[in-house]
Design an enzyme around this catalytic site. Sequence first.
Site, short mmCIF file in Angstrom:
data_model
loop_
_atom_site.label_atom_id
_atom_site.label_comp_id
_atom_site.label_asym_id
_atom_site.label_seq_id
_atom_site.Cartn_x
_atom_site.Cartn_y
_atom_site.Cartn_z
N ASP A 193 0.81 -1.22 0.00
CA ASP A 193 0.00 0.00 0.00
C ASP A 193 0.84 1.26 0.00
O ASP A 193 0.65 2.16 -0.82
CB ASP A 193 -0.94 0.00 1.21
N ASP A 227 -7.83 3.28 12.11
CA ASP A 227 -6.53 3.97 12.10
C ASP A 227 -6.56 5.30 11.40
O ASP A 227 -5.84 6.23 11.77
CB ASP A 227 -5.46 3.07 11.47
#
Length: 494
Positions: free
Chosen positions: A108, A218
Amino acid sequence: MAQVQAISSCSSMDLLFKGSIKSTPRIQDKFWCSKKLDSLQELGVKASEFNGLGISHKSSSFASPCATHAIQAVLANEKETTNSSAVGEKPLRKKLNKVVLAYSGGLDTSVIVPWLRENYGCEVVCFTADVGQGIKELEGLEAKAKASGACQLVVKDLTEEFVKDYIFPCLRAGAIYERKYLLGTSMARPVIAKAMVDVAREVGADAVSHGCTGKGNDQVRFELTFFALNPELSVVAPWREWEITGREDAIEYAKKHNVPVPVTKKSIYSRDRNLWHLSHEGDILEDPANEPMKDMYMMSVDPQDAPDQPEYVNIGIVAGIPVSVNGKELSPATLLSELNEIGGRHGIGRIDMVENRLVGMKSRGVYETPGGTILFKAVQELESLTLDRETIQVKDSLALKYAELVYAGRWFDPLRESMDAFMENITKTTTGSVTLKLYKGSVSVTGRQSPHSLYRQDISSFESGDIYNQADAAGFIRLYGLPMRVRAMLKKGL
Protein backbone atom coordinates in the site's frame (compact mmCIF):
# COMPACT_ATOMS: atom_id res chain seq x y z
CA MET A 1 17.07 14.53 21.69
CA ALA A 2 16.75 12.26 18.73
CA GLN A 3 19.36 12.57 16.07
CA VAL A 4 18.43 11.99 12.49
CA GLN A 5 21.41 11.15 10.35
CA ALA A 6 21.24 12.56 6.85
CA ILE A 7 22.53 10.68 3.83
CA SER A 8 22.42 12.54 0.54
CA SER A 9 22.89 10.92 -2.85
CA CYS A 10 23.70 14.27 -4.38
CA SER A 11 26.19 15.48 -1.80
CA SER A 12 28.66 13.98 0.64
CA MET A 13 27.75 16.54 3.28
CA ASP A 14 25.92 15.09 6.31
CA LEU A 15 22.97 17.02 7.69
CA LEU A 16 22.00 16.76 11.34
CA PHE A 17 18.45 17.22 12.47
CA LYS A 18 17.46 17.24 16.12
CA GLY A 19 13.99 16.08 17.17
CA SER A 20 12.19 15.37 20.40
CA ILE A 21 12.63 11.61 20.56
CA LYS A 22 15.46 10.08 22.51
CA SER A 23 17.31 7.60 20.32
CA THR A 24 18.57 4.27 21.57
CA PRO A 25 21.69 2.37 20.58
CA ARG A 26 19.56 -0.36 19.06
CA ILE A 27 18.48 1.45 15.91
CA GLN A 28 19.97 4.69 14.68
CA ASP A 29 17.57 7.30 13.38
CA LYS A 30 18.26 7.89 9.71
CA PHE A 31 17.48 10.59 7.21
CA TRP A 32 17.92 9.73 3.55
CA CYS A 33 17.68 12.16 0.69
CA SER A 34 17.80 11.61 -3.05
CA LYS A 35 18.63 14.31 -5.51
CA LYS A 36 16.05 17.08 -5.56
CA LEU A 37 14.25 17.83 -8.79
CA ASP A 38 15.70 20.76 -10.72
CA SER A 39 13.79 23.95 -10.06
CA LEU A 40 13.04 26.59 -12.69
CA GLN A 41 12.65 29.38 -10.17
CA GLU A 42 16.10 30.75 -11.04
CA LEU A 43 14.82 31.22 -14.57
CA GLY A 44 11.77 33.13 -13.40
CA VAL A 45 9.21 30.37 -13.68
CA LYS A 46 7.83 28.07 -10.97
CA ALA A 47 7.18 24.71 -12.57
CA SER A 48 6.55 21.06 -11.76
CA GLU A 49 7.68 17.95 -13.55
CA PHE A 50 4.09 16.73 -13.34
CA ASN A 51 2.31 19.60 -15.07
CA GLY A 52 4.33 19.60 -18.24
CA LEU A 53 5.51 23.21 -18.11
CA GLY A 54 8.80 23.75 -19.80
CA ILE A 55 9.00 27.54 -20.09
CA SER A 56 12.36 29.28 -19.77
CA HIS A 57 13.70 32.59 -20.98
CA LYS A 58 16.67 34.87 -21.24
CA SER A 59 16.49 38.58 -20.70
CA SER A 60 14.97 40.42 -23.67
CA SER A 61 14.18 37.15 -25.47
CA PHE A 62 10.42 37.69 -25.23
CA ALA A 63 9.26 40.15 -27.80
CA SER A 64 5.62 39.15 -27.67
CA PRO A 65 3.33 40.70 -25.02
CA CYS A 66 1.30 37.50 -25.08
CA ALA A 67 4.32 35.49 -23.98
CA THR A 68 4.99 37.96 -21.17
CA HIS A 69 1.40 37.74 -20.00
CA ALA A 70 1.56 33.95 -20.13
CA ILE A 71 4.58 33.89 -17.84
CA GLN A 72 2.96 36.38 -15.47
CA ALA A 73 -0.12 34.20 -15.31
CA VAL A 74 2.01 31.18 -14.42
CA LEU A 75 3.75 33.13 -11.65
CA ALA A 76 0.53 34.67 -10.34
CA ASN A 77 -1.19 31.59 -9.05
CA GLU A 78 0.37 28.26 -8.22
CA LYS A 79 -3.00 26.50 -8.32
CA GLU A 80 -3.55 27.74 -11.87
CA THR A 81 -0.10 26.37 -12.71
CA THR A 82 -0.95 22.93 -11.40
CA ASN A 83 -4.16 22.80 -13.39
CA SER A 84 -2.51 23.80 -16.68
CA SER A 85 -1.11 20.34 -17.38
CA ALA A 86 0.26 19.49 -20.76
CA VAL A 87 -2.08 17.82 -23.22
CA GLY A 88 -2.55 14.15 -22.34
CA GLU A 89 -1.29 14.46 -18.77
CA LYS A 90 -3.48 13.86 -15.75
CA PRO A 91 -4.42 17.11 -13.96
CA LEU A 92 -3.35 17.49 -10.35
CA ARG A 93 -5.96 17.17 -7.61
CA LYS A 94 -4.20 19.90 -5.66
CA LYS A 95 -0.69 21.31 -5.62
CA LEU A 96 1.30 20.37 -2.54
CA ASN A 97 4.95 21.10 -1.91
CA LYS A 98 6.10 18.21 0.24
CA VAL A 99 4.22 15.35 1.90
CA VAL A 100 5.34 13.20 4.84
CA LEU A 101 4.03 9.67 4.29
CA ALA A 102 3.66 7.03 7.01
CA TYR A 103 5.70 4.34 5.26
CA SER A 104 6.14 0.64 5.93
CA GLY A 105 7.63 -0.53 2.66
CA GLY A 106 4.67 -2.78 1.99
CA LEU A 107 2.36 -2.80 -0.99
CA ASP A 108 0.00 0.00 0.00
CA THR A 109 2.55 2.60 1.05
CA SER A 110 4.88 1.68 -1.82
CA VAL A 111 2.29 2.57 -4.43
CA ILE A 112 1.19 5.66 -2.51
CA VAL A 113 4.58 7.29 -3.20
CA PRO A 114 4.20 7.54 -7.00
CA TRP A 115 0.48 8.19 -6.61
CA LEU A 116 1.15 11.27 -4.47
CA ARG A 117 3.70 12.57 -6.96
CA GLU A 118 1.37 11.94 -9.87
CA ASN A 119 -1.72 13.47 -8.27
CA TYR A 120 -0.30 16.26 -6.10
CA GLY A 121 2.92 17.21 -7.88
CA CYS A 122 4.86 16.98 -4.64
CA GLU A 123 8.01 15.58 -3.15
CA VAL A 124 7.39 12.64 -0.85
CA VAL A 125 9.20 12.16 2.46
CA CYS A 126 8.76 8.60 3.67
CA PHE A 127 8.65 8.21 7.44
CA THR A 128 9.01 4.95 9.32
CA ALA A 129 8.63 4.63 13.08
CA ASP A 130 10.24 1.82 15.00
CA VAL A 131 7.70 0.93 17.69
CA GLY A 132 9.12 -2.53 18.24
CA GLN A 133 7.69 -4.24 15.18
CA GLY A 134 10.94 -6.10 14.57
CA ILE A 135 14.18 -5.41 12.76
CA LYS A 136 13.13 -7.44 9.72
CA GLU A 137 10.39 -4.96 8.89
CA LEU A 138 12.97 -2.16 8.83
CA GLU A 139 15.49 -3.85 6.55
CA GLY A 140 15.91 -2.47 3.04
CA LEU A 141 13.56 0.48 3.49
CA GLU A 142 15.98 3.02 2.05
CA ALA A 143 16.25 1.11 -1.20
CA LYS A 144 12.49 0.56 -1.36
CA ALA A 145 11.71 4.22 -0.71
CA LYS A 146 14.22 5.35 -3.34
CA ALA A 147 12.88 2.89 -5.90
CA SER A 148 9.33 4.12 -5.26
CA GLY A 149 10.35 7.71 -5.99
CA ALA A 150 10.61 9.18 -2.49
CA CYS A 151 12.77 12.22 -1.92
CA GLN A 152 13.69 11.33 1.67
CA LEU A 153 13.41 8.52 4.16
CA VAL A 154 13.32 9.18 7.89
CA VAL A 155 13.46 6.35 10.42
CA LYS A 156 13.02 7.07 14.12
CA ASP A 157 13.24 4.75 17.09
CA LEU A 158 10.16 5.47 19.22
CA THR A 159 10.16 2.31 21.34
CA GLU A 160 11.04 3.86 24.69
CA GLU A 161 8.68 6.80 24.17
CA PHE A 162 5.94 4.43 23.05
CA VAL A 163 6.14 2.30 26.18
CA LYS A 164 6.83 5.07 28.70
CA ASP A 165 4.43 7.76 27.48
CA TYR A 166 1.63 5.74 25.87
CA ILE A 167 1.54 2.12 27.05
CA PHE A 168 2.30 2.70 30.72
CA PRO A 169 -0.34 5.45 31.18
CA CYS A 170 -2.97 3.09 29.72
CA LEU A 171 -1.71 0.31 31.96
CA ARG A 172 -1.91 2.56 35.02
CA ALA A 173 -5.46 3.56 34.04
CA GLY A 174 -6.53 -0.06 33.56
CA ALA A 175 -7.77 0.77 30.05
CA ILE A 176 -9.24 -2.26 28.27
CA TYR A 177 -11.60 -1.86 25.33
CA GLU A 178 -14.75 -4.00 25.33
CA ARG A 179 -13.54 -6.32 28.11
CA LYS A 180 -10.66 -7.82 26.13
CA TYR A 181 -8.66 -5.54 23.84
CA LEU A 182 -5.48 -4.13 25.39
CA LEU A 183 -5.31 -1.32 22.78
CA GLY A 184 -2.05 -2.31 21.08
CA THR A 185 -2.66 -0.57 17.75
CA SER A 186 -4.70 2.22 19.32
CA MET A 187 -1.76 3.34 21.49
CA ALA A 188 0.79 3.11 18.68
CA ARG A 189 -0.95 5.37 16.17
CA PRO A 190 -0.74 8.65 18.13
CA VAL A 191 2.98 8.26 18.88
CA ILE A 192 3.64 7.64 15.18
CA ALA A 193 1.41 10.51 14.07
CA LYS A 194 3.07 12.85 16.57
CA ALA A 195 6.47 11.96 15.14
CA MET A 196 5.14 12.62 11.62
CA VAL A 197 4.10 16.12 12.65
CA ASP A 198 7.61 16.66 14.05
CA VAL A 199 9.21 15.43 10.82
CA ALA A 200 6.90 17.63 8.74
CA ARG A 201 8.18 20.62 10.67
CA GLU A 202 11.81 19.51 10.28
CA VAL A 203 11.66 19.02 6.52
CA GLY A 204 9.28 21.88 5.76
CA ALA A 205 6.38 19.74 4.57
CA ASP A 206 2.91 21.18 4.11
CA ALA A 207 1.03 17.88 4.21
CA VAL A 208 0.97 14.41 5.72
CA SER A 209 -0.39 11.15 4.34
CA HIS A 210 -1.20 7.65 5.53
CA GLY A 211 -2.17 4.32 3.99
CA CYS A 212 -5.17 3.57 6.20
CA THR A 213 -8.33 2.32 4.54
CA GLY A 214 -11.63 4.13 4.72
CA LYS A 215 -13.18 1.26 6.68
CA GLY A 216 -10.85 1.15 9.67
CA ASN A 217 -10.11 2.95 12.90
CA ASP A 218 -6.53 3.97 12.10
CA GLN A 219 -7.49 6.74 9.68
CA VAL A 220 -9.28 8.46 12.58
CA ARG A 221 -6.40 7.93 15.00
CA PHE A 222 -3.83 9.41 12.64
CA GLU A 223 -5.88 12.37 11.56
CA LEU A 224 -7.15 13.41 14.99
CA THR A 225 -3.53 13.56 16.11
CA PHE A 226 -2.63 15.68 13.07
CA PHE A 227 -5.52 18.02 13.83
CA ALA A 228 -4.55 18.34 17.48
CA LEU A 229 -0.84 19.01 16.94
CA ASN A 230 -0.80 20.98 13.68
CA PRO A 231 -4.18 21.90 12.16
CA GLU A 232 -2.45 23.73 9.32
CA LEU A 233 -1.18 20.51 7.73
CA SER A 234 -3.11 19.13 4.78
CA VAL A 235 -4.00 15.45 5.09
CA VAL A 236 -4.04 13.08 2.12
CA ALA A 237 -5.70 9.68 2.52
CA PRO A 238 -5.27 7.87 -0.82
CA TRP A 239 -7.59 4.97 0.03
CA ARG A 240 -10.45 7.46 0.23
CA GLU A 241 -9.53 9.08 -3.08
CA TRP A 242 -7.96 6.77 -5.61
CA GLU A 243 -9.47 4.26 -8.00
CA ILE A 244 -7.49 1.38 -6.54
CA THR A 245 -10.04 -0.94 -4.92
CA GLY A 246 -7.90 -3.81 -3.66
CA ARG A 247 -4.57 -5.56 -3.64
CA GLU A 248 -4.87 -6.72 -7.26
CA ASP A 249 -5.28 -3.12 -8.46
CA ALA A 250 -2.43 -1.96 -6.24
CA ILE A 251 -0.08 -4.59 -7.66
CA GLU A 252 -0.98 -3.59 -11.20
CA TYR A 253 -0.40 0.08 -10.36
CA ALA A 254 2.99 -0.80 -8.89
CA LYS A 255 3.99 -2.69 -12.02
CA LYS A 256 2.86 0.18 -14.23
CA HIS A 257 5.04 2.62 -12.28
CA ASN A 258 7.99 0.23 -11.90
CA VAL A 259 7.64 0.05 -8.14
CA PRO A 260 9.16 -3.13 -6.69
CA VAL A 261 6.72 -4.68 -4.21
CA PRO A 262 7.70 -7.85 -2.31
CA VAL A 263 4.25 -9.44 -2.27
CA THR A 264 2.36 -12.15 -4.09
CA LYS A 265 -1.16 -11.93 -5.45
CA LYS A 266 -2.56 -13.40 -2.23
CA SER A 267 -1.91 -12.45 1.38
CA ILE A 268 -3.25 -14.60 4.19
CA TYR A 269 -3.55 -12.19 7.13
CA SER A 270 -3.45 -8.49 7.77
CA ARG A 271 -1.11 -7.97 10.71
CA ASP A 272 0.02 -5.08 12.87
CA ARG A 273 2.95 -5.58 15.20
CA ASN A 274 4.59 -3.44 17.83
CA LEU A 275 6.34 -4.02 21.13
CA TRP A 276 3.01 -4.39 22.96
CA HIS A 277 1.16 -6.81 20.71
CA LEU A 278 0.60 -8.54 17.39
CA SER A 279 -2.82 -8.43 15.74
CA HIS A 280 -4.21 -10.77 13.09
CA GLU A 281 -7.17 -10.01 10.83
CA GLY A 282 -8.59 -11.20 7.53
CA ASP A 283 -8.78 -14.48 5.61
CA ILE A 284 -10.51 -17.25 7.60
CA LEU A 285 -10.78 -14.95 10.62
CA GLU A 286 -13.44 -12.92 8.83
CA ASP A 287 -15.88 -15.70 9.71
CA PRO A 288 -16.29 -15.55 13.52
CA ALA A 289 -17.17 -19.26 13.52
CA ASN A 290 -13.72 -20.30 12.30
CA GLU A 291 -11.05 -21.32 14.76
CA PRO A 292 -7.68 -19.63 14.12
CA MET A 293 -5.04 -21.84 12.60
CA LYS A 294 -2.30 -23.00 14.94
CA ASP A 295 0.51 -21.70 12.72
CA MET A 296 -0.96 -18.17 12.63
CA TYR A 297 0.49 -17.18 16.00
CA MET A 298 3.95 -15.63 16.06
CA MET A 299 4.59 -14.18 19.54
CA SER A 300 3.37 -17.08 21.64
CA VAL A 301 3.45 -20.87 21.63
CA ASP A 302 0.31 -22.95 21.76
CA PRO A 303 -0.57 -23.35 25.45
CA GLN A 304 -0.74 -27.11 24.88
CA ASP A 305 2.90 -27.03 23.78
CA ALA A 306 4.05 -24.77 26.62
CA PRO A 307 6.38 -26.15 29.33
CA ASP A 308 4.84 -28.63 31.76
CA GLN A 309 6.41 -26.77 34.66
CA PRO A 310 5.09 -23.36 35.73
CA GLU A 311 7.33 -20.30 35.86
CA TYR A 312 7.15 -17.65 38.55
CA VAL A 313 7.83 -13.99 37.76
CA ASN A 314 8.00 -11.03 40.13
CA ILE A 315 6.96 -7.57 38.91
CA GLY A 316 8.13 -4.46 40.78
CA ILE A 317 5.80 -1.47 40.56
CA VAL A 318 6.19 2.18 41.59
CA ALA A 319 3.15 4.50 41.55
CA GLY A 320 1.26 2.18 39.21
CA ILE A 321 4.16 1.86 36.73
CA PRO A 322 6.24 -1.34 36.31
CA VAL A 323 9.94 -0.82 36.97
CA SER A 324 11.51 -4.26 37.46
CA VAL A 325 11.30 -7.95 36.57
CA ASN A 326 12.55 -10.48 39.11
CA GLY A 327 14.28 -7.73 41.06
CA LYS A 328 16.14 -6.28 38.07
CA GLU A 329 15.29 -2.70 37.15
CA LEU A 330 14.86 -2.22 33.41
CA SER A 331 13.95 0.56 30.99
CA PRO A 332 10.29 0.54 29.89
CA ALA A 333 10.94 -0.99 26.47
CA THR A 334 13.45 -3.52 27.78
CA LEU A 335 11.08 -4.56 30.58
CA LEU A 336 8.26 -5.18 28.12
CA SER A 337 10.54 -7.10 25.76
CA GLU A 338 11.64 -9.33 28.63
CA LEU A 339 8.07 -10.13 29.61
CA ASN A 340 7.07 -10.76 25.99
CA GLU A 341 9.71 -13.46 25.82
CA ILE A 342 8.75 -14.98 29.18
CA GLY A 343 5.02 -14.87 28.53
CA GLY A 344 5.33 -15.99 24.93
CA ARG A 345 6.98 -19.29 25.81
CA HIS A 346 4.08 -20.08 28.16
CA GLY A 347 1.34 -19.20 25.66
CA ILE A 348 0.20 -16.15 27.61
CA GLY A 349 -1.97 -13.35 26.22
CA ARG A 350 -3.97 -14.79 23.32
CA ILE A 351 -7.27 -12.99 22.73
CA ASP A 352 -9.89 -13.79 20.08
CA MET A 353 -12.65 -11.19 19.93
CA VAL A 354 -15.32 -9.51 17.84
CA GLU A 355 -15.08 -5.78 18.46
CA ASN A 356 -17.10 -2.73 17.50
CA ARG A 357 -15.06 -0.45 15.27
CA LEU A 358 -15.34 3.29 15.64
CA VAL A 359 -16.73 3.58 12.09
CA GLY A 360 -19.73 1.44 13.00
CA MET A 361 -19.03 -2.08 11.78
CA LYS A 362 -17.99 -5.13 13.75
CA SER A 363 -14.68 -6.85 13.06
CA ARG A 364 -13.02 -10.01 14.29
CA GLY A 365 -9.41 -9.89 15.41
CA VAL A 366 -6.97 -12.16 17.19
CA TYR A 367 -4.36 -10.52 19.40
CA GLU A 368 -1.17 -11.72 21.04
CA THR A 369 -0.15 -9.61 24.05
CA PRO A 370 2.03 -11.80 26.30
CA GLY A 371 3.94 -9.14 28.24
CA GLY A 372 0.98 -6.81 28.44
CA THR A 373 -1.27 -9.50 29.89
CA ILE A 374 1.26 -10.17 32.64
CA LEU A 375 1.59 -6.47 33.46
CA PHE A 376 -2.17 -5.85 33.61
CA LYS A 377 -2.58 -8.73 36.03
CA ALA A 378 0.27 -7.46 38.22
CA VAL A 379 -0.99 -3.87 38.46
CA GLN A 380 -4.58 -4.89 39.17
CA GLU A 381 -3.48 -7.26 41.91
CA LEU A 382 -1.35 -4.60 43.58
CA GLU A 383 -4.26 -2.15 43.48
CA SER A 384 -6.32 -4.63 45.48
CA LEU A 385 -3.97 -3.83 48.37
CA THR A 386 -3.50 -0.08 47.91
CA LEU A 387 -6.91 1.25 46.80
CA ASP A 388 -10.13 1.26 48.78
CA ARG A 389 -13.47 0.06 47.49
CA GLU A 390 -14.88 3.40 46.33
CA THR A 391 -11.64 4.38 44.63
CA ILE A 392 -11.43 1.09 42.73
CA GLN A 393 -15.04 1.42 41.59
CA VAL A 394 -14.57 4.98 40.34
CA LYS A 395 -11.25 4.12 38.72
CA ASP A 396 -12.74 1.11 36.94
CA SER A 397 -15.69 3.16 35.66
CA LEU A 398 -13.36 5.86 34.32
CA ALA A 399 -11.10 3.23 32.78
CA LEU A 400 -13.91 2.27 30.41
CA LYS A 401 -14.15 5.83 29.10
CA TYR A 402 -10.37 6.17 29.03
CA ALA A 403 -10.12 3.05 26.85
CA GLU A 404 -12.87 4.34 24.57
CA LEU A 405 -11.03 7.63 24.05
CA VAL A 406 -7.77 5.88 23.23
CA TYR A 407 -9.50 3.43 20.89
CA ALA A 408 -11.17 6.36 19.11
CA GLY A 409 -7.89 8.17 18.50
CA ARG A 410 -8.48 10.97 21.02
CA TRP A 411 -5.14 10.65 22.79
CA PHE A 412 -4.51 14.39 22.74
CA ASP A 413 -8.05 15.22 23.81
CA PRO A 414 -8.17 17.34 27.00
CA LEU A 415 -10.62 14.86 28.48
CA ARG A 416 -8.17 11.96 28.27
CA GLU A 417 -5.36 14.15 29.57
CA SER A 418 -7.50 15.21 32.54
CA MET A 419 -8.48 11.63 33.26
CA ASP A 420 -4.82 10.66 33.07
CA ALA A 421 -4.02 13.26 35.71
CA PHE A 422 -6.61 11.63 37.96
CA MET A 423 -5.15 8.16 37.32
CA GLU A 424 -1.66 9.39 38.11
CA ASN A 425 -2.77 10.96 41.37
CA ILE A 426 -4.95 8.07 42.56
CA THR A 427 -2.18 5.49 42.02
CA LYS A 428 0.58 7.36 43.86
CA THR A 429 0.51 4.70 46.58
CA THR A 430 0.32 1.73 44.20
CA THR A 431 3.89 0.71 44.92
CA GLY A 432 5.12 -2.76 45.73
CA SER A 433 5.60 -6.11 44.03
CA VAL A 434 3.46 -8.95 42.72
CA THR A 435 4.47 -12.56 42.09
CA LEU A 436 2.66 -14.39 39.30
CA LYS A 437 2.62 -18.00 38.15
CA LEU A 438 2.61 -18.65 34.40
CA TYR A 439 1.39 -22.02 33.24
CA LYS A 440 0.09 -23.12 29.85
CA GLY A 441 -1.65 -19.90 28.87
CA SER A 442 -2.81 -18.87 32.34
CA VAL A 443 -1.59 -16.13 34.69
CA SER A 444 -2.40 -16.46 38.39
CA VAL A 445 -1.24 -14.40 41.34
CA THR A 446 0.64 -16.13 44.15
CA GLY A 447 1.73 -13.15 46.23
CA ARG A 448 1.51 -9.37 46.55
CA GLN A 449 3.00 -6.85 48.96
CA SER A 450 3.15 -3.07 49.37
CA PRO A 451 4.40 -0.61 51.98
CA HIS A 452 1.10 1.25 51.43
CA SER A 453 -1.14 -1.80 51.82
CA LEU A 454 -4.57 -1.14 53.32
CA TYR A 455 -4.84 -4.79 54.24
CA ARG A 456 -4.50 -5.41 57.98
CA GLN A 457 -4.17 -8.98 59.10
CA ASP A 458 -5.10 -8.05 62.65
CA ILE A 459 -8.42 -6.66 61.38
CA SER A 460 -9.18 -9.24 58.71
CA SER A 461 -8.40 -12.26 60.86
CA PHE A 462 -11.32 -14.38 62.00
CA GLU A 463 -9.77 -14.29 65.44
CA SER A 464 -11.06 -11.65 67.87
CA GLY A 465 -9.42 -8.22 67.69
CA ASP A 466 -9.55 -4.86 69.41
CA ILE A 467 -10.22 -2.75 66.31
CA TYR A 468 -13.20 -4.62 64.84
CA ASN A 469 -16.05 -5.55 67.19
CA GLN A 470 -18.25 -8.14 65.50
CA ALA A 471 -21.26 -6.99 67.52
CA ASP A 472 -21.16 -3.68 65.63
CA ALA A 473 -22.23 -5.50 62.48
CA ALA A 474 -25.82 -5.91 63.71
CA GLY A 475 -26.55 -2.17 63.73
CA PHE A 476 -24.79 -1.69 60.40
CA ILE A 477 -26.87 -4.40 58.75
CA ARG A 478 -30.15 -2.93 60.09
CA LEU A 479 -29.33 0.52 58.66
CA TYR A 480 -27.83 -0.75 55.40
CA GLY A 481 -30.82 -2.98 54.76
CA LEU A 482 -33.47 -0.46 55.82
CA PRO A 483 -34.60 0.45 52.24
CA MET A 484 -35.14 -3.20 51.39
CA ARG A 485 -37.00 -3.79 54.64
CA VAL A 486 -39.30 -0.81 54.08
CA ARG A 487 -40.12 -1.97 50.54
CA ALA A 488 -40.99 -5.43 51.80
CA MET A 489 -43.20 -3.95 54.54
CA LEU A 490 -45.04 -1.86 51.92
CA LYS A 491 -45.80 -4.94 49.82
CA LYS A 492 -47.20 -6.76 52.86
CA GLY A 493 -49.23 -3.75 53.97
CA LEU A 494 -47.35 -3.42 57.25
